[in-house]
Design a protein around this motif. Sequence first.
Motif, PDB file in Angstrom:
ATOM      1  N   TYR A 191      -1.448  -4.904 -14.569  1.00  0.00           N
ATOM      2  CA  TYR A 191      -0.412  -4.438 -13.649  1.00  0.00           C
ATOM      3  C   TYR A 191      -0.055  -5.471 -12.586  1.00  0.00           C
ATOM      4  N   LYS A 192       1.179  -5.369 -12.129  1.00  0.00           N
ATOM      5  CA  LYS A 192       1.631  -6.130 -10.958  1.00  0.00           C
ATOM      6  C   LYS A 192       1.417  -5.269  -9.713  1.00  0.00           C
ATOM      7  N   LYS A 193       1.536  -5.875  -8.561  1.00  0.00           N
ATOM      8  CA  LYS A 193       1.435  -5.119  -7.322  1.00  0.00           C
ATOM      9  C   LYS A 193       2.570  -4.091  -7.266  1.00  0.00           C
ATOM     10  N   ALA A 194       2.245  -2.910  -6.787  1.00  0.00           N
ATOM     11  CA  ALA A 194       3.196  -1.794  -6.824  1.00  0.00           C
ATOM     12  C   ALA A 194       4.515  -2.107  -6.122  1.00  0.00           C
ATOM     13  N   ALA A 199       8.173  -6.196  -9.632  1.00  0.00           N
ATOM     14  CA  ALA A 199       7.673  -4.973 -10.270  1.00  0.00           C
ATOM     15  C   ALA A 199       8.782  -3.922 -10.287  1.00  0.00           C
ATOM     16  N   SER A 200       8.613  -2.925 -11.144  1.00  0.00           N
ATOM     17  CA  SER A 200       9.649  -1.878 -11.249  1.00  0.00           C
ATOM     18  C   SER A 200       9.007  -0.497 -11.374  1.00  0.00           C
ATOM     19  N   PHE A 201       7.919  -0.285 -10.636  1.00  0.00           N
ATOM     20  CA  PHE A 201       7.250   1.009 -10.697  1.00  0.00           C
ATOM     21  C   PHE A 201       8.189   2.142 -10.250  1.00  0.00           C
ATOM     22  N   ALA A 237      -4.494  -1.597   4.083  1.00  0.00           N
ATOM     23  CA  ALA A 237      -3.697  -0.369   4.134  1.00  0.00           C
ATOM     24  C   ALA A 237      -3.044  -0.046   2.792  1.00  0.00           C
ATOM     25  N   LEU A 238      -2.824  -1.081   1.971  1.00  0.00           N
ATOM     26  CA  LEU A 238      -2.242  -0.883   0.632  1.00  0.00           C
ATOM     27  C   LEU A 238      -3.254  -1.236  -0.457  1.00  0.00           C
ATOM     28  N   ALA A 245      -2.680  -1.412  -6.029  1.00  0.00           N
ATOM     29  CA  ALA A 245      -2.890  -0.868  -7.371  1.00  0.00           C
ATOM     30  C   ALA A 245      -2.590   0.624  -7.410  1.00  0.00           C
ATOM     31  N   LEU A 246      -2.193   1.084  -8.586  1.00  0.00           N
ATOM     32  CA  LEU A 246      -1.914   2.510  -8.819  1.00  0.00           C
ATOM     33  C   LEU A 246      -2.778   2.972  -9.993  1.00  0.00           C
TER      34      LEU A 246
END
Length: 426
Positions: A191-194, A199-201, A237-238, A245-246
């Motif tokens: 995964y890429k960073k959200a 990215a296209s989450f 914080a992220l 990550a998700l």
Amino acid sequence: MSIEVNIDSITLDILTRRLKYLVSPMEILEWLNNFEKEQVSIAVDFLKRFTVYTSNDIEDIFHKELNEVLKGIPKGQKMVVHPIGKFGKSGSVMSYLLKKTNTFKNNPDKILLIPSSEELENLPDEYETLVLIDDFVGSGKTILDYWDSNLDGAEDSFDNIVFIGVAGMSFGLNKIKHLFNDVRIPSSNIYKKAFSSDASFFGYRSQSEHRQIAYDYGTQLTRPNTLKSGKINYPNALGFSNSQALVGFFYGCPNNSLPIFWQEKNSDDFKWKSLLPRFNHHKISKARDFRKSISFELSLLQEFGTSRLQKEFVTYEIKRGQRTFDSVSHIDFSLYAILKLKREGHSDFNICQKLGILQSDYEFYLKSGKKKGIFNKKYEISLKGLELYNDAKKCIKNSFKYHYEHIASHKVKDINYIPKTFNGKS
């Protein structure tokens, strides 16, 4: 705590399936209730992009990737597998799941699993391949630190060093790939960073609102860092090291994922309930809540259930004087909970975790259920067990409907009644 979340039942069902039944609909509602009403739609977006891995998912990945590595080993050579991390944490879970794969079971003479890195030093010469396994590669720091502290000189002892993982962040994988001859993680699980620009989450529209909401709550869920200038920032914080990550696993979340998923807080000024807790004390709290919900459902079955349900799940007799009362035993409780969790698709490991029981206890309850006909010879849900589950589900649904009907239906209505005649006069 009151829950006021505006979400339709179809969306809730989709989210429950998306999370592979690791989280109940009520737990989803409780998590959504953390957000302001106008933010719920964005919170739903987070859930739609959040990926969780069950024990079956992990076993399948380990089976396939380990088999591919095994195919490439020359005849006469063997491999040693070592989990990264401390024994008793995720490394133990990974070892347990690896041993359940057919690749491991069918090749006992070719694969050796070693829990301690110290044992790697005195292996026979035929062990030319070292396979390191882990669940998630976030920033890469854990693997780099573990390599420096536990695996220094491994490249001199083995001709081939391979890493097998379940999922990972692309930026973290770039930091560790120089250590290995091969890094094996399914491409779909990288995964890429959200909130990165590429990215296209959340679609290709602006993600600024999603990021701001996650960051604002993240600052209240993580510790601040004071810079030399005196300014305060929130680097985690992220997610740890801004990983964004998700991703979650059936046993919890890595700290690389957004804290809104795994952190909890219960202070006077700010409260937050996690979706998939990371820390043991939060997991224990969730397990306690689950046991309470099971106790409540069994009390409904005891009061309103059919004779068949009561016969199977209300079997304990209490004598008080001349009177005898039916109650629920610990076996009844566990059998009902296991039946419910199995039907919802939970793995054996996850069921033990949710109930807070040992594997040996779990096997005892399965045997008890088999004697009752609830489980078959393979300890899967039998036809009788399925019927009991459906009966219980219907009973609980009807009980809730009975108890929580709109209160207006029970109120005495105010009626202005004017008689047609009074004292003989119309």
